[in-house]
Design a protein around this motif. Structure first.
Motif, short mmCIF file in Angstrom:
data_model
loop_
_atom_site.label_atom_id
_atom_site.label_comp_id
_atom_site.label_asym_id
_atom_site.label_seq_id
_atom_site.Cartn_x
_atom_site.Cartn_y
_atom_site.Cartn_z
N ASN A 126 0.83 -1.22 0.00
CA ASN A 126 0.00 0.00 0.00
C ASN A 126 0.86 1.26 0.00
OD1 ASN A 126 -2.53 -1.27 -0.09
ND2 ASN A 126 -2.36 -1.79 2.08
N ASN A 129 1.97 1.64 -3.54
CA ASN A 129 0.89 2.20 -4.37
C ASN A 129 0.76 3.70 -4.16
OD1 ASN A 129 0.20 -0.18 -5.59
ND2 ASN A 129 -1.36 -0.73 -4.07
N LYS A 134 -0.89 5.06 -7.38
CA LYS A 134 -1.90 4.08 -7.81
C LYS A 134 -3.04 4.02 -6.81
CE LYS A 134 -0.18 0.14 -9.55
NZ LYS A 134 0.79 -0.98 -9.67
N GLU A 135 -4.15 3.44 -7.25
CA GLU A 135 -5.33 3.25 -6.38
C GLU A 135 -4.96 2.45 -5.14
OE1 GLU A 135 -9.14 2.60 -6.73
OE2 GLU A 135 -9.10 4.58 -7.66
N GLY A 136 -5.62 2.72 -4.02
CA GLY A 136 -5.37 1.94 -2.81
C GLY A 136 -5.76 2.74 -1.59
N ASN A 273 -11.81 4.02 5.03
CA ASN A 273 -11.01 2.93 4.46
C ASN A 273 -11.66 1.58 4.72
OD1 ASN A 273 -9.09 4.59 3.35
ND2 ASN A 273 -7.56 4.27 4.94
N GLN A 276 -14.52 1.22 2.30
CA GLN A 276 -13.98 0.92 0.96
C GLN A 276 -13.57 -0.55 0.85
OE1 GLN A 276 -10.50 2.74 -0.66
NE2 GLN A 276 -11.24 4.78 -0.11
N ARG A 280 -15.00 -3.47 -1.59
CA ARG A 280 -14.16 -4.28 -2.50
C ARG A 280 -14.40 -5.78 -2.25
NH1 ARG A 280 -9.05 -1.42 -0.97
NH2 ARG A 280 -9.34 0.64 -1.84
#
Ligand code: NAP
Length: 284
Positions: A126, A129, A134-136, A273, A276, A280
């Motif tokens: 993470n 990322n 990047k996404e995360g 978080n 999220q 996912r």
């Protein structure tokens, strides 16, 4: 006082209300976001942080599980609990409260928590990322600061942001998130000479040091935005930040109070978080 004071309580309440509604919607589709919080030892400040996180979770309608382990817990026992939580489908976020008692490795803990449940954003995947854009998961305290700045309508692109502190938890990821927002970023630390000369150039000044009274009016450019991440005990025993609030507020344009702003916003980002992560998991 010339500065406008950020209404942290209002920003936090409105963001948590949104999370609560989104949690309820996800629950209706069969998934309740779940956070496990692990506390090792009996550090009184950590116990308060854990209680606040558990309560915030419950208020948002999430499942929360607290694991309170004695200071004598071995590294193997702690890692075994994390592995169990990694495999528990009811749990979407795992947080191990720092600091850990002497002898326990935070690094190994961070590497053992499954990256997809690492709602604190400490796992190397993470962190990578984050560096790569990047996404995360976004680290909770810096993400909370960005959210405060956005909510207050503070423009970031092209502005000079100065961060005091370079820790892995706050300073470094704060600088990365500000870069993502196209700010020009300077990071100061304990070896930075003439701190005030640098901080006085900041349109946005963020202090994450852990030293009460470090930032005074001479550190602040007139009209600048001052964000205080610090959490310290003052000489009177009361919670205070790094910024000498009364002094800096004479010069700043906008300033955050301590307590009542970055601290509760950090917990709000932890909830975000976890939500999220549950989304996912529901989509997998
Ligand atoms: P940390 O790991 O101790 O890092 C402190 C940083 O401040 C270090 O980079 C250090 O520089 C720098 N520093 C120390 N003295 C300095 C000085 N005189 N001038 C300039 N820089 C100096 O602390 P942290 O974990 O980042 O936490 C910082 C503060 O934020 C603490 O008060 C903590 O309680 C608070 N915090 C609040 C929240 C929240 O939710 N509100 C969350 C996390 C942390 P070196 O690297 O050179 O040593």
């Amino acid at each position: 006082m010339t500065a406008q004071v950020v209404n942290g309580k209002e920003i936090v309440a409105s963001r948590r209300e949104r999370i609560k509604q989104e949690t309820a919607a996800l629950k209706e589709s069969g998934v309740q976001p779940g956070l496990a919080v692990v506390l090792v030892g009996d550090d009184p400040a950590s116990a308060v942080y854990v209680r606040n996180k558990i309560k915030a979770c419950e208020d948002a309608g999430m499942l929360s599980e607290a694991y309170r382990l004695p200071a004598t817990t071995s590294q193997a026992e702690l890692l075994a609990l994390i592995v169990k939580l990694n495999e528990d489908p009811r749990i979407h976020g795992i947080l191990v409260q720092s600091p850990l008692p002497k002898g326990l490795s935070e690094e190994e803990v961070n590497e053992t928590i499954a990256a997809e449940k690492d709602v604190d954003c400490f796992h190397p995947v993470n962190v990578g990322n984050l560096v790569l854009g990047k996404e995360g998961f976004l680290p909770c305290t810096p993400a909370g600061v960005i959210e405060i700045l956005h909510t207050c309508g503070v423009p970031l692109a092209g502005k000079h942001a100065v961060v005091i502190g370079r820790s892995n938890i706050v300073g470094k990821p704060m600088a990365l998130l500000l870069l993502r927002e196209h700010a020009t970023v300077t990071v100061c630390h304990s070896r930075t000479p003439n701190l005030a000369d640098i901080t006085r150039q900041a349109d946005i000044l963020i202090s994450a040091v852990g030293r009460a009274g470090l930032v005074k009016r001479e550190h602040v450019k007139p009209g600048a935005v001052v964000i205080d991440v610090g959490m310290n005990r003052g000489a009177d025993g009361k919670l205070c930040g790094d910024v000498d609030f009364a002094d800096a507020a004479e010069v700043a344009g906008l300033i955050t109070p301590v307590p009542g702003c970055v601290g509760p916003m950090t917990i709000t980002m932890l909830l975000n978080n976890t939500l999220q992560s549950a989304r996912r998991a529901a989509n997998r």
